[in-house]
Enzyme design. Structure first.
Site, PDB file in Angstrom:
ATOM      1  N   ASP A  57    -134.278  15.439-123.736  1.00  0.00           N
ATOM      2  CA  ASP A  57    -134.147  14.004-123.472  1.00  0.00           C
ATOM      3  C   ASP A  57    -134.240  13.686-121.984  1.00  0.00           C
ATOM      4  O   ASP A  57    -134.175  14.578-121.130  1.00  0.00           O
ATOM      5  CB  ASP A  57    -132.781  13.502-123.970  1.00  0.00           C
ATOM      6  CG  ASP A  57    -132.642  13.607-125.470  1.00  0.00           C
ATOM      7  OD1 ASP A  57    -133.667  13.513-126.166  1.00  0.00           O
ATOM      8  OD2 ASP A  57    -131.504  13.788-125.932  1.00  0.00           O
ATOM      9  N   TYR A 121    -129.403  26.755-124.687  1.00  0.00           N
ATOM     10  CA  TYR A 121    -129.003  25.694-123.767  1.00  0.00           C
ATOM     11  C   TYR A 121    -127.678  26.072-123.111  1.00  0.00           C
ATOM     12  O   TYR A 121    -126.791  26.641-123.764  1.00  0.00           O
ATOM     13  CB  TYR A 121    -128.810  24.368-124.509  1.00  0.00           C
ATOM     14  CG  TYR A 121    -130.086  23.679-124.934  1.00  0.00           C
ATOM     15  CD1 TYR A 121    -130.690  22.726-124.109  1.00  0.00           C
ATOM     16  CD2 TYR A 121    -130.686  23.977-126.152  1.00  0.00           C
ATOM     17  CE1 TYR A 121    -131.859  22.083-124.502  1.00  0.00           C
ATOM     18  CE2 TYR A 121    -131.857  23.340-126.552  1.00  0.00           C
ATOM     19  CZ  TYR A 121    -132.433  22.395-125.717  1.00  0.00           C
ATOM     20  OH  TYR A 121    -133.594  21.771-126.110  1.00  0.00           O
TER      21      TYR A 121
END
Length: 299
Positions: A57, A121
């Site tokens: 994002d 992540y």
């Protein structure tokens, strides 16, 4: 055609400057837009379109995202070798905060997104930050600064253990256009909470407590990592108990996720995308080893 090739590239970027990893709506630019512009300056015969493995994002950073594309050179020139391609693309990117780290020729049927075996992540948290000015400049927009001096790490680890495994993560997905298309069943292989450090820890005038939350899975739902991080931090701040987090998970409903606790994008880094080495080889030779995107010797 002997002058055409499919390439896999690994690349880094600072997320605050771009409208996400993939193509952005008209008037905006995502990382993919800049990469395609850089490839276009190589004057290929074909129209180049990247397939990005991980669609981060706006504001999310990457130390190693990946993508594949086809490139056909003019005048029957041979395909670029990997080193030349990396240098040329980085030159064409200019001052953009995007860098190609590696490139590899791959088979024509290779797909960067669907052949990925796992994605990792890391979320970075800095403690004792009553104001952003307390952070060194190198950390601004690259971590989540909390005013708390400490977190209940034991409770966070207990809560993180509840998230590991194959389960319905509907409560940790954000509403999106593909809500009814993508299954909420995901397998989370890793969820850890470990001490971290500042990028300039050896040179800053005071010590800053850092924590890193690491998550590994083959794929994630929209904003799943940021929502899991926010929930774990809420447990660490004793705003949410471990049993309450379990109730949220078991509710299998995005509306059950507590308001106002999602972690901001700036502290999140995509750190690696893993592939099977056999999927990357141009020959028929196979190997069970993993090809990793972190630049270490495993590749």
């Amino acid at each position: 055609m002997h002058n055409g090739a499919r390439y896999l590239i690994f690349f880094q970027y600072i997320g605050k400057n771009y409208r996400g990893a993939v193509k952005a709506p008209s008037g905006w630019k995502g990382v993919q837009d800049h990469l395609e512009d850089a490839i276009g300056k190589l004057k290929p015969l074909n129209t180049v379109s990247l397939s990005v493995s991980s669609r981060t994002d706006t504001g999310v950073n990457a130390l190693s995202n990946s993508a594949h594309f086809d490139l056909q050179r003019r005048k029957d020139k041979p395909p670029f070798d990997a080193e030349t391609l990396v240098e040329a693309l980085n030159f064409n990117l200019g001052a953009e905060q995007i860098r190609i780290t590696r490139a590899h020729r791959v088979p024509d049927d290779f797909h960067a997104r669907f052949r990925a075996q796992s994605r990792t992540y890391v979320y970075r948290i800095a403690l004792g930050m009553s104001h952003i000015s307390k952070l060194p400049l190198t950390e601004c927009d690259l971590c989540w600064g909390l005013p708390d001096m400490k977190l209940d790490v034991g409770a966070m680890r207990e809560a993180a253990a509840l998230l590991v495994g194959t389960q319905d993560f509907s409560s940790f997905r954000a509403v999106s256009t593909d809500l009814h298309i993508i299954s909420p069943l995901k397998t989370l292989n890793v969820a850890t909470v470990e001490p971290g450090s500042s990028f300039v820890s050896a040179h800053f005038h005071r010590e800053i407590p850092f924590w890193e939350l690491t998550f590994t899975a083959r794929s994630f739902l929209y904003k799943q990592v940021r929502r899991m991080t926010g929930a774990l931090v809420a447990v660490g701040r004793r705003q949410l108990s471990v049993p309450q987090l379990q109730e949220v998970l078991e509710a299998r409903d995005s509306l059950s996720y507590p308001r106002g606790i999602i972690a901001p994008a700036r502290g999140l880094f995509l750190t690696r995308v893993d592939y099977k080495e056999s999927d990357l080889q141009l020959s028929q030779q196979t190997s069970g080893e993993q090809f990793t995107s972190n630049g270490k010797s495993e590749d």
